[in-house]
Design a protein around this motif. Structure first.
Motif, mmCIF file in Angstrom:
data_model
loop_
_atom_site.group_PDB
_atom_site.id
_atom_site.type_symbol
_atom_site.label_atom_id
_atom_site.label_comp_id
_atom_site.label_asym_id
_atom_site.label_seq_id
_atom_site.Cartn_x
_atom_site.Cartn_y
_atom_site.Cartn_z
ATOM 1 N N VAL A 74 -6.104 -12.255 -1.243
ATOM 2 C CA VAL A 74 -6.715 -12.977 -2.167
ATOM 3 C C VAL A 74 -8.343 -13.005 -2.165
ATOM 4 O O VAL A 74 -8.537 -12.998 -3.723
ATOM 5 N N SER A 75 -8.826 -12.020 -1.707
ATOM 6 C CA SER A 75 -10.575 -11.771 -2.205
ATOM 7 C C SER A 75 -10.961 -10.311 -2.065
ATOM 8 O O SER A 75 -11.806 -9.809 -2.519
ATOM 9 N N SER A 76 -9.270 -9.524 -2.024
ATOM 10 C CA SER A 76 -9.581 -7.973 -2.855
ATOM 11 C C SER A 76 -8.894 -8.036 -3.709
ATOM 12 O O SER A 76 -8.077 -7.329 -3.344
ATOM 13 N N GLU A 77 -9.554 -7.437 -5.086
ATOM 14 C CA GLU A 77 -8.751 -6.505 -5.678
ATOM 15 C C GLU A 77 -7.628 -5.532 -5.852
ATOM 16 O O GLU A 77 -6.888 -4.980 -5.235
ATOM 17 N N LYS A 78 -9.067 -4.565 -4.534
ATOM 18 C CA LYS A 78 -8.151 -3.405 -4.129
ATOM 19 C C LYS A 78 -6.800 -3.584 -3.381
ATOM 20 O O LYS A 78 -5.416 -2.635 -2.839
ATOM 21 N N ALA A 79 -6.671 -4.758 -1.720
ATOM 22 C CA ALA A 79 -5.533 -4.786 -2.094
ATOM 23 C C ALA A 79 -4.129 -5.641 -2.723
ATOM 24 O O ALA A 79 -3.001 -5.757 -2.069
ATOM 25 N N THR A 80 -5.237 -6.266 -3.875
ATOM 26 C CA THR A 80 -3.964 -6.220 -4.490
ATOM 27 C C THR A 80 -2.470 -5.210 -4.803
ATOM 28 O O THR A 80 -1.682 -5.037 -5.461
ATOM 29 N N TRP A 81 -3.822 -4.640 -5.269
ATOM 30 C CA TRP A 81 -3.032 -2.958 -5.605
ATOM 31 C C TRP A 81 -2.169 -2.575 -4.696
ATOM 32 O O TRP A 81 -1.483 -1.984 -5.556
ATOM 33 N N ARG A 118 -0.369 -10.355 7.084
ATOM 34 C CA ARG A 118 -1.990 -9.458 6.934
ATOM 35 C C ARG A 118 -2.251 -9.377 5.880
ATOM 36 O O ARG A 118 -3.668 -9.347 4.885
ATOM 37 N N ILE A 119 -1.434 -8.435 4.892
ATOM 38 C CA ILE A 119 -2.258 -7.757 3.802
ATOM 39 C C ILE A 119 -2.552 -8.999 1.933
ATOM 40 O O ILE A 119 -2.955 -8.884 1.641
ATOM 41 N N GLU A 120 -1.527 -9.811 2.416
ATOM 42 C CA GLU A 120 -2.140 -11.127 1.454
ATOM 43 C C GLU A 120 -3.094 -12.035 1.699
ATOM 44 O O GLU A 120 -3.812 -12.058 0.909
ATOM 45 N N LYS A 121 -3.260 -11.979 2.768
ATOM 46 C CA LYS A 121 -4.236 -12.962 3.349
ATOM 47 C C LYS A 121 -5.822 -12.015 2.978
ATOM 48 O O LYS A 121 -7.071 -12.982 2.404
#
Length: 153
Positions: free
Chosen positions: A71-78, A65-68
């Motif tokens: 893909v379009s969110s730098e916050k989620a990547t961090w 869920r987080i990886e999806k």
């Protein structure tokens, strides 16, 4: 499904026994280990840290869920980077005990007495004093939460 709460203790070797009631919620073959992750919530201006324990199937679903989103969110990547750094895979022994790494115990400020609570797809482990603090607050605000939830169902 992990539900309920259990007052437990860490043994002198800093091992945690998974409550027998929770063992039934592990999928077949998931008795090898569990992912232990440090989490922090902001509560009334204070940061409260605790541990989340994820069976492998729940951990995989969470990461997917987080990886999806990443893909379009730098916050989620961090967030994914931080989550991975603050997580350890802990092996379960035949008595369903895990040895929690000292850095995670210190991060969650766990002492001997702990509260283990069900978090539906995961297990939460709280310092007993922190759990009592947040539990009191939750009890005070439950009717407010229920009204909002049932309005949207």
């Amino acid at each position: 499904m992990f539900v309920g709460q259990h007052h437990h203790t860490l043994d002198t070797k800093k091992r945690l026994v998974i409550p027998s009631k929770f063992r039934l919620s592990f999928e077949a073959g998931e008795n090898e280990g569990i992912y232990v992750s440090l989490h922090t919530v902001k509560h009334t201006g204070t940061s409260l840290s605790y541990l989340n324990l994820y069976p492998p199937s729940a951990w995989t679903k969470l990461l997917e869920r987080i990886e999806k989103i990443a893909v379009s969110s730098e916050k989620a990547t961090w967030y994914l980077r931080k989550l991975s750094a603050d997580t350890e895979f802990c092996h379960l022994d035949p008595q369903w005990r895990i040895l929690i790494p000292l850095r995670l115990i210190k991060g969650a400020d766990l002492k001997r007495d702990i509260m283990i609570i069900g978090g539906n797809d995961h297990i939460e482990v709280w310092c007993i004093e922190k759990w009592q603090q947040i539990s009191y607050w939750l009890n005070e605000h439950t009717s407010e939460f229920e009204k909002d939830i049932y309005r949207t169902i």
